[in-house]
Design an enzyme around this catalytic site. Structure first.
Site, short mmCIF file in Angstrom:
data_model
loop_
_atom_site.label_atom_id
_atom_site.label_comp_id
_atom_site.label_asym_id
_atom_site.label_seq_id
_atom_site.Cartn_x
_atom_site.Cartn_y
_atom_site.Cartn_z
N LYS A 208 0.90 -1.18 -0.12
CA LYS A 208 -0.02 0.16 -0.19
C LYS A 208 1.03 1.27 0.12
O LYS A 208 1.44 1.54 1.06
CB LYS A 208 -0.88 0.15 1.41
N GLU A 283 10.43 0.76 10.18
CA GLU A 283 11.43 1.76 10.11
C GLU A 283 10.78 3.04 10.26
O GLU A 283 9.90 3.55 9.40
CB GLU A 283 11.83 1.64 8.69
N CYS A 317 13.79 10.16 6.77
CA CYS A 317 13.72 9.79 8.26
C CYS A 317 14.93 9.96 8.83
O CYS A 317 14.99 10.04 9.98
CB CYS A 317 13.28 8.39 8.20
N GLU A 414 10.05 15.21 15.59
CA GLU A 414 10.43 15.14 14.20
C GLU A 414 9.65 15.98 13.34
O GLU A 414 8.31 16.06 13.55
CB GLU A 414 10.29 13.62 13.79
#
Ligand code: NAI
Ligand code: MG
Length: 510
Positions: A208, A283, A317, A414
């Site tokens: 997906k 991850e 990331c 983040e």
């Protein structure tokens, strides 16, 4: 707030996009999901819009899958795994198919780069050099693993059966049907990072893409079909996280979930996956520090620290989103970093002179600007950027935040945008303490030419990757993943094959 310096804004985003004919043709084809080797709409008939982030205009409409469609995809993947043509292939067949897919991506590289740029906002040059090129290399690297999966022979010491001899060995078997959920920052590459090792290991996939960027995965599905993968081997479903994504995670017919995305969703997935004890690899997010020691080559460190955060608009990331600089060189360094940030030219991804495109969505732009606002309120200094240029599109100027301190949101959370928070340190102990003062542990970089010092520092940093005098380097052969809340498991290399295999022990009494 707005700014419109022509040097740093290649276009306000209100020109019509230059779209190659092949991409136009792709956009004009009705978008269907790829399930069991067939192109299908959502059973509900629902669909959703896909936007060009440089203009905010709708460029496509794709099916909105829900649990019914996911069930169909999982059944197709199960059939392919256990009874279809895929189940009959030998490892060298899988290798050849993966290699063929890499060739098809290469043959369609320009089209894929243009699709990626249009859907995600990144420049075509970047999509070509990074996303598409790395996807080709990744498939080729992983294709070789298909024929190199091996177990071990072992000798048990068991004495309980008088006179018996024992022979034992291990087998690595495909983990089964895998659900693979990927984000929008490198849509094609993340899809390839997921399907390549899964297919090399003999698994089948329900993939997906993110709702923001589903287009390159649908084009990839066309190439999967063209490469000749048996029906049901790879199934691509488009839909939202809370519906389609959650249905994949909850489906009892899925053996493993591989996810790249936010730590918040990673935790939700982890909890849900435990219900049926699915294998998981996650991850997740990061807040990776860039550690600039006083002996660093400052010109090089500042230029590459700019790259560490502004590469892919900071939507990475491993982005070097915290810079920690030694007191002695702090002011000098910040000045150079801000100069590098100010020189970056924004523009829609299709423009040759654009160096940075828009962020992926209006939601992401709001989020990023909200962080800049929080930094102002909490007493940090916005050295440059911090604004959205006038005109259409989800642009944000590259931003350097000085005088950042622990406790500020720009230091703790983040951001996933072109915003870097700079902190200072007075000695090595303080640097290590600040570097590790985060729930994340994805990556870090050390900038120094003092070899002995660097070697002493590496073991003290809690991160899955430590770069020295570099940042954001990734290779198919090198394990990649996070300590702490940056994830679970390691992708790439042999580790990726381990993620997609179960270990079976065989013990024979002779
Ligand atoms: P997200 O983690 O919500 O989305 C990533 C993928 O997960 C998408 O395919 C989405 O459809 C799916 N998803 C969302 N909720 C789900 C659920 N409950 N079950 C199953 N799948 C689900 O990330 P989002 O909302 O796009 O971005 C928010 C923040 O997450 C970003 O600002 C950034 O901080 C972080 N992020 C980190 C990424 C990374 O590579 N580490 C990638 C994308 C986002
Ligand atoms: Mg989300």
């Amino acid at each position: 707030m707005a700014e419109s310096d022509p040097k740093t804004m290649a276009a306000a985003g209100d020109e019509s996009p230059q779209i190659p004919a092949s991409v136009r043709a792709f956009l004009d084809r009705p978008k269907r999901m790829f399930i069991g080797g067939e192109w299908v709409e959502a059973v509900s008939g629902r669909s959703f819009d896909v936007f060009d982030p440089a203009t905010g205009e709708v460029i496509a409409e794709v099916p909105a899958a829900d649990a019914t469609d996911i069930d169909r995809a999982v059944k197709a993947a199960r059939h392919a795994l256990e009874a279809g043509e895929w189940a009959k292939l030998v490892p060298a067949d899988r290798e050849r198919l993966l290699w063929r897919l890499s060739g098809l991506i290469e043959a369609n590289a320009e089209e894929l780069a243009a699709i990626e740029s249009l859907d995600n906002g990144k420049t075509v040059g970047m999509a070509r050099m990074v996303d598409v090129a790395a996807a080709i290399d990744y498939l080729r690297y992983m294709s070789g693993w298909a024929t190199k999966i091996e177990g071990a022979t072992l000798t048990p010491s068991f004495k309980g059966i008088p006179g018996a001899r024992h022979v034992a060995w291990t087998l690595r078997e495909p983990v089964g049907v895998v659900g693979q959920i990927v984000p929008w920052n490198f849509p094609l590459l993340m899809a390839v990072w997921k399907i390549a090792p899964a297919l090399a290991a003999g698994c089948t996939s329900v993939l997906k893409p993110a709702e923001e960027t589903p287009l390159s995965a649908l084009r990839l599905a066309e190439l999967v079909e063209e490469a000749g993968f048996p029906a049901g081997t790879v199934n691509v479903v488009t839909g939202f996280g809370e519906t389609a994504g959650a249905a994949i995670v909850e489906h009892p017919g899925v053996d493993k979930i591989a996810f790249t995305g936010s730590t918040e969703v990673g935790k939700i997935i982890g909890r849900a996956a435990m219900e049926t004890m699915k294998r998981i690899s996650l991850e997740l997010g990061g807040k990776s520090p860039v550690l600039v020691l006083e002996d660093a080559d400052l010109d090089q460190a500042a230029a590459r620290a700019a790259g560490a955060i502004f590469f892919n608009h900071g939507q990475v990331c491993t982005a070097g989103s915290r810079v920690l600089v030694a007191d002695a060189v702090h002011d000098d360094f910040v000045e150079r970093l801000a100069k590098a940030a100010e020189a970056i030219r924004l523009g829609p991804g299709w423009r040759d002179d654009a160096e940075m495109g828009p962020l992926v969505s209006e939601a992401q732009r709001k989020r990023v600007l909200g962080y800049v606002e929080s930094a102002r309120e909490e007493g940090a200094r916005v050295c440059c950027g911090g604004v959205a240029p006038e005109g259409a599109g989800y642009f944000v100027r590259p931003t350097v935040i000085g005088d950042a301190r622990p406790g500020m949101r720009v230091v703790e959370e983040e951001i996933f945008g072109p915003v870097v928070a700079v902190q200072r340190f007075s000695d090595e102990e303080e640097m290590i303490r600040l570097a590790n003062a985060t729930p994340y542990g994805l990556a870090a970089s050390i900038w120094s030419n003092d070899l002995r010092r660097v070697h002493r520092l590496i073991p003290r940093i809690k991160a899955g990757t430590v770069w020295v005098n570099a940042h954001n380097l990734v290779d198919p052969a090198l394990p990649f993943g996070g300590y702490k809340q940056s994830g679970l498991g390691r992708e790439h290399g042999r580790e990726a094959i381990h993620l997609y295999t179960e270990l079976k022990t065989v013990w024979m009494v002779v």
